[in-house]
Design an enzyme around this catalytic site. Structure first.
Site, PDB file in Angstrom:
ATOM      1  N   ASP A   1       0.871  -1.174   0.000  1.00 38.14           N
ATOM      2  CA  ASP A   1       0.000   0.000   0.000  1.00 38.14           C
ATOM      3  C   ASP A   1       0.910   1.227   0.000  1.00 38.14           C
ATOM      4  O   ASP A   1       2.131   1.128   0.114  1.00 38.14           O
ATOM      5  CB  ASP A   1      -0.946  -0.035   1.207  1.00 38.14           C
ATOM      6  CG  ASP A   1      -2.143   0.893   1.023  1.00 38.14           C
ATOM      7  OD1 ASP A   1      -2.114   1.712   0.075  1.00 38.14           O
ATOM      8  OD2 ASP A   1      -3.093   0.830   1.822  1.00 38.14           O
TER       9      ASP A   1
HETATM   10  C1  BGC Z   1      -4.906   3.441   0.315  1.00 39.18           C
HETATM   11  C2  BGC Z   1      -5.118   2.486  -0.832  1.00 39.18           C
HETATM   12  C3  BGC Z   1      -4.959   3.227  -2.145  1.00 39.18           C
HETATM   13  C4  BGC Z   1      -3.591   3.878  -2.170  1.00 39.18           C
HETATM   14  C5  BGC Z   1      -3.309   4.647  -3.442  1.00 39.18           C
HETATM   15  C6  BGC Z   1      -3.609   4.190   0.185  1.00 39.18           C
HETATM   16  O1  BGC Z   1      -3.457   5.139   1.189  1.00 39.18           O
HETATM   17  O2  BGC Z   1      -4.930   2.736   1.534  1.00 39.18           O
HETATM   18  O3  BGC Z   1      -6.384   1.899  -0.761  1.00 39.18           O
HETATM   19  O4  BGC Z   1      -5.149   2.353  -3.210  1.00 39.18           O
HETATM   20  O5  BGC Z   1      -3.481   4.786  -1.085  1.00 39.18           O
HETATM   21  O6  BGC Z   1      -4.049   5.775  -3.501  1.00 39.18           O
END
Ligand code: BGC
Length: 783
Positions: free
Chosen positions: A273
């Site tokens: 993530d």
């Molecule tokens: C979120 C994800 C997301 C990623 C990219 C993260 O902070 O938890 O779900 O896909 O950011 O934006």
């Protein structure tokens, strides 16, 4: 002589070099490309490209952004014909910037229904259709992967991101997730099933240690992902921010290799993530664990991998394994096969899919006969509640979408030829203009998710004077009160003001019901929320209640389709609606939100917040209805509940086991009412008393009828594998179906069982790896 030979050899080798240019990546020459890659190039491929997310026109990490507003990229290596690929959020549609600098074109994307609404359709075919449309928009907007579906479990109704997730039940989560994935990937674009795993709270998400039993992990939190991996083969999976039993998911070998690949046979890539680096977690540990791609990626991580290999701390075999998986991913992408993207997806056609899928996901919670509105009986409606006029199509944070429009209640009614009263429209429109400005002026700068860029905001509800309400009851034929809630990434919900109704909302419901009922006119409450709210204290007042969730950009149209009976409701709840938030046993260990936690989460440094650095899953396997049904607790609306304008009769249950371990449950459903409709049928299984404690019943299969005309019947056959009935025995790290007589309970909700049958089963076991063991003994809830 010697010199001549040497010169000849040099000439020959330079000539050769000129002839053998570096191989260019093809689907069938991955070995050759890997041989030609330098260590530096290999390391670069494992670390994301530019972080496109926040940077208007910027060049970050040495690479120009490819699609404005997309979340990230994988790096290009032009020397070897390796293109960059683009990763965009999801899951409710493609999240990119709707406008671009020096460009008059627009890049709006369809806002589809959020996860809880999609799951409430219980219609895997329909969800696949939505997935197809999302896959198409992903590709047409020059992206390769949509960062979804969100597959975490609704452990507790207060999690801020429940709107992106499907259910408190892992089977439903897995089946709906797999349907979405099949849809997206049928278009030649990829998904990233997220957040793997046990990411069921936002508070302190980058540091919290989720402490749980191996059994709860396997049976609940991992099960949905397991189903999705086995049934739909996602191109990518996103590891979560949190720790599980002491170890960060993104560097967790047990999770990413032993369970995901050894037990489940997963072949795709895992990416982190987005808040990449964690103190105390070297990138090389992530590589070793089986995390193939670091997102959004930092140059220091490339260096660390290169130095790790050179110093012998990191085996080149680990790097090569991940590089191979990256290349296998890249050769499948639209970027690789140079898909001629248009930047012009068919938003009109997708709006129809949104409208139709939202209609099936909206749940009718109460109806005393006020709905559907008889032809022409309701010509004018008084619309109350701020969100009637500022309808919330989706949640906030990375999961929001920038749609071209959102149909609110006013417009939805107007499109069906129904007027709304001018006074209320005027009051609310003016209030919203003012509230929008005030909200932004007072917003704490750290609350990035409260800006319009991260989704629509919820403004405080206003009090409407009882005299004004009485006047409305004179002029309108019916009242609609929209109760709106907004939530999203980075923050969990609060009980007092977000789960419960605030005093202004209570007053609105009682005053509107008193005035309209005195005039003999109906009141309908529309819940416009991504997740569960308190209902028990007020659901006696209105005539009908529709839980519309956040149903995407066609919201108002979908709701009016249901109010007018153009479509008969067939959605059912995918989570229990408790009497109070504290009724969930997990609430005891859910970090109740306060500003300290919120801002520590904003730091994103992965350091635990003192006093809140872990979450004990004391409720163990008793999540949602598994708790409420086993411990006989009263609820407001049970799991699987949803009304229709018609009635259904169930008969003729049959259960049989085939030689290959497939269990078939069939039942005939008859429409016994006066309107056409669809019915969601649920199969719960109760196990015999054995060595392992079990919940009273668990959902093991479900089906949905086609649209049945009055008097028409359909026999549904729902299947499961015998292994699906297994529980996880920690002592032997194995799945086990204990021998005995199992009861198959077929019903319209977990508390409305219509038919039962039994089947004797012999024992079944399946060995797994021993993974994710807790560091210390956990205190767990028992029956
Ligand atoms: C979120 C994800 C997301 C990623 C990219 C993260 O902070 O938890 O779900 O896909 O950011 O934006």
């Amino acid at each position: 002589m010697k010199n001549t030979l040497l010169c000849a050899a040099i000439a020959c080798s330079t000539g050769l070099q000129a002839q053998t240019a570096a191989p260019q990546l093809r689907a069938d020459n991955i070995d050759e490309v890997m041989k030609a890659m330098t260590l530096e190039e290999k390391a670069r491929l494992l670390v994301g490209g530019a972080n496109n997310f926040f940077s208007e026109g910027a060049v970050v990490g040495g690479e120009a952004r490819l699609v404005a507003g997309a979340a990230g990229t994988t790096p290009a290596i032009p020397r070897l014909g390796i293109p960059a690929t683009v990763l965009t959020d999801g899951p409710a549609g493609v999240r990119i910037d709707p406008t671009r600098k020096n460009d008059t074109n627009t890049y709006y994307a369809t806002a589809f229904p959020i996860g809880s609404c999609l799951a409430s359709t219980w219609n895997t075919e329909l969800v696949s259709k939505v997935g197809e449309a999302i896959g198409n928009e992903t590709k047409e907007y020059r992206c390769d992967v949509i960062l979804g579906p969100g597959m975490n479990l609704h452990r507790n109704p207060l999690c801020g991101r429940n709107f992106e997730y499907y259910s408190e039940d892992p089977l439903l989560t897995g089946k709906i997730g797999a349907a979405y994935i099949r849809g997206v990937q049928s278009q030649g674009a990829g998904v990233s099933a997220k957040h793997f795993a046990v990411n069921s709270q936002e508070t302190d998400r980058t540091g919290v240690d989720e402490r749980l039993s191996q059994r709860a992990a396997r049976e609940l939190y991992l099960r949905g992902f397991e189903i999705a991996v086995r049934e739909s083969n996602p191109w990518t999976i996103m590891s979560s921010y949190n720790r599980i039993n002491g170890q960060f998911s993104m560097g967790n070998h047990d999770l990413l290799t032993k369970i995901l690949r050894d037990d489940w046979g997963y072949k795709g890539i895992v990416m982190t993530d987005w808040i990449g680096i964690r103190k105390g977690l070297p990138t090389i540990v992530e590589v070793q664990a089986g995390n193939d791609l670091m997102e959004p990626g930092q140059p220091a991580q490339v260096k660390e991998i290169v130095e790790g290999v050179k110093s012998g701390k990191l085996d080149i075999a680990d790097v090569d394994r991940n590089v191979r998986r990256m290349l296998e991913y890249i050769v499948k992408t639209p970027s690789f096969y140079k898909y001629p993207y248009t930047n012009k997806p068919d938003l009109k056609a997708h709006a129809q899919i949104t409208r139709q899928s939202a209609c099936e996901g909206i749940v009718l919670l109460k109806n005393n006969g006020a709905l559907p509105w008889k032809d022409g009986a309701v010509k004018k409606v008084a619309l109350f509640g701020e969100n009637s006029y500022e309808f919330l199509s989706g949640g906030t944070g990375s999961g929001c979408v920038h749609p071209p429009y959102v149909v609110d209640m006013l417009e939805g009614l107007k499109n069906a030829g129904i007027a709304s009263t001018e006074t209320m429209t005027d009051i609310y429109r003016k209030y919203i203009e003012f509230a929008r400005v005030k909200f932004q002026a007072e917003r704490h700068p750290a609350k990035w998710f409260q800006t319009e860029y991260f989704g629509q905001q919820k403004y405080p509800e206003i009090a409407i004077n009882a005299i004004a309400i009485n006047k409305e009851a004179d002029t309108a034929d019916a009242a609609i009160i929209t109760i709106g809630r907004q939530a999203g990434e980075g923050i969990d919900r609060d009980i007092q003001t977000e789960f419960n109704l605030v005093p202004e909302e209570h007053a609105l419901i009682t005053d509107v019901c008193n005035a309209f009922h005195a005039a003999g006119k109906p009141v309908i409450v529309v819940i416009n929320s991504g997740s569960v709210i308190e209902t028990a204290s007020w659901n006696g007042y209105p005539d009908a209640i529709l839980c519309a969730w956040q149903p995407g950009m066609e919201g108002g149209n979908s709701i009016v389709d249901l109010l007018t009976g153009k479509v008969n409701p067939s959605g059912k709840l995918t989570m229990t609606w408790p009497l109070a938030a504290t009724d969930h046993p997990s609430t005891k260990n859910f970090p109740l939100n306060d500003d300290l936690l919120t801002f520590s989460n904003m730091k994103n440094d992965g350091k635990p917040v003192p006093g809140h650095d872990f979450t004990n899953h004391e409720e163990d396997i008793y999540v949602g209805y598994r708790y409420f049904d086993t411990f006989n607790r009263e609820v407001s609306y049970p799991f699987g509940f949803g009304l229709s304008y018609t009635t259904f009769d169930y008969s003729g249950i049959k259960v049989r086991e085939q030689k290959n371990g497939l269990i078939e449950v069939s039942v005939t459903v008859k429409n016994t009412g006066n309107l056409s409709g669809k019915e969601v049928v649920q199969v719960y299984v109760s196990a015999p008393k054995g060595n392992l404690e079990k919940p009273a019943q668990e959902l093991k299969a479900f089906g949905k009828t086609r649209e049945l005309k009055p008097g028409e019947s359909q026999t549904l056959t729902m299947t499961m594998q015998k292994r699906d009935l297994a529980s996880f025995a920690e002592a032997d790290s194995q799945w086990i179906v204990e021998a005995g007589t199992y009861t198959f309970r077929v019903g319209a909700s977990s508390r409305d069982i219509r038919q039962t049958a039994t089947l004797r089963l012999t024992e079944y076991t399946e060995k797994t790896t021993n993974a994710l063991a807790p560091k210390e003994k956990l205190k767990l809830l028992k029956q």
